[in-house]
Write a protein that holds these residues in place. Structure first.
Motif, PDB file in Angstrom:
ATOM      1  N   MET A 125      -2.198  -4.705   2.386  1.00 42.33           N
ATOM      2  CA  MET A 125      -0.906  -4.062   2.166  1.00 42.33           C
ATOM      3  C   MET A 125      -1.106  -2.562   2.405  1.00 42.33           C
ATOM      4  SD  MET A 125       0.979  -6.623   1.275  1.00 42.33           S
ATOM      5  CE  MET A 125       2.441  -5.912   0.576  1.00 42.33           C
ATOM      6  N   LYS A 154       5.140  -5.635   4.527  1.00 42.20           N
ATOM      7  CA  LYS A 154       5.833  -5.304   3.285  1.00 42.20           C
ATOM      8  C   LYS A 154       7.127  -6.105   3.125  1.00 42.20           C
ATOM      9  CE  LYS A 154       8.381  -1.498   2.651  1.00 42.20           C
ATOM     10  NZ  LYS A 154       8.718  -0.085   2.555  1.00 42.20           N
ATOM     11  N   HIS A 170       1.753  -2.461  -6.853  1.00 40.22           N
ATOM     12  CA  HIS A 170       1.361  -1.187  -6.248  1.00 40.22           C
ATOM     13  C   HIS A 170       0.814  -0.273  -7.337  1.00 40.22           C
ATOM     14  CE1 HIS A 170       3.388  -2.254  -2.494  1.00 40.22           C
ATOM     15  NE2 HIS A 170       4.344  -2.760  -3.245  1.00 40.22           N
TER      16      HIS A 170
END
Length: 101
Positions: free
Chosen positions: A37, A74, A99
């Motif tokens: 990511m 994403k 995150h």
């Protein structure tokens, strides 16, 4: 009487074995997949998700039988993961849960 109990026991074991075998996908894939990511690596518990979804790969994969998700990004993660986590009311759904800075 003992013979009947033994036959029932053996049949029960056979049925349970057949159900377990049928529920196991031919290619279960890796236990953990490290999803990239951006600069971050997100360890994804693939095998656990398979079990939670009864090996119904189509929930996450475009093909019914699974396979690599070619366009992992994403938007794909947000569409597949967050919507399912929200629907099932388990798993991360807020930004900071995945995150971490």
């Amino acid at each position: 009487m003992k013979r009947a109990v033994l036959i029932i026991l053996l049949l029960s074991i056979g049925v349970l074995s057949a159900v377990a075998f049928a529920a196991t996908p031919k290619n279960p894939g890796p236990e953990i997949i490290n999803l990239k990511m951006g600069v971050m690596i997100l360890p994804f518990s693939h095998r656990k998700h398979q079990q939670d979804l009864n090996n119904e790969c189509f929930h996450c994969h475009p093909k019914k039988t699974g396979g690599k998700i070619d366009n992992w990004n994403k938007e794909t993660a947000h569409q597949i993961c967050i919507s399912c986590h929200d629907l099932e009311e388990k798993g991360p759904v807020e930004c900071k849960q995945c995150h971490k800075k």
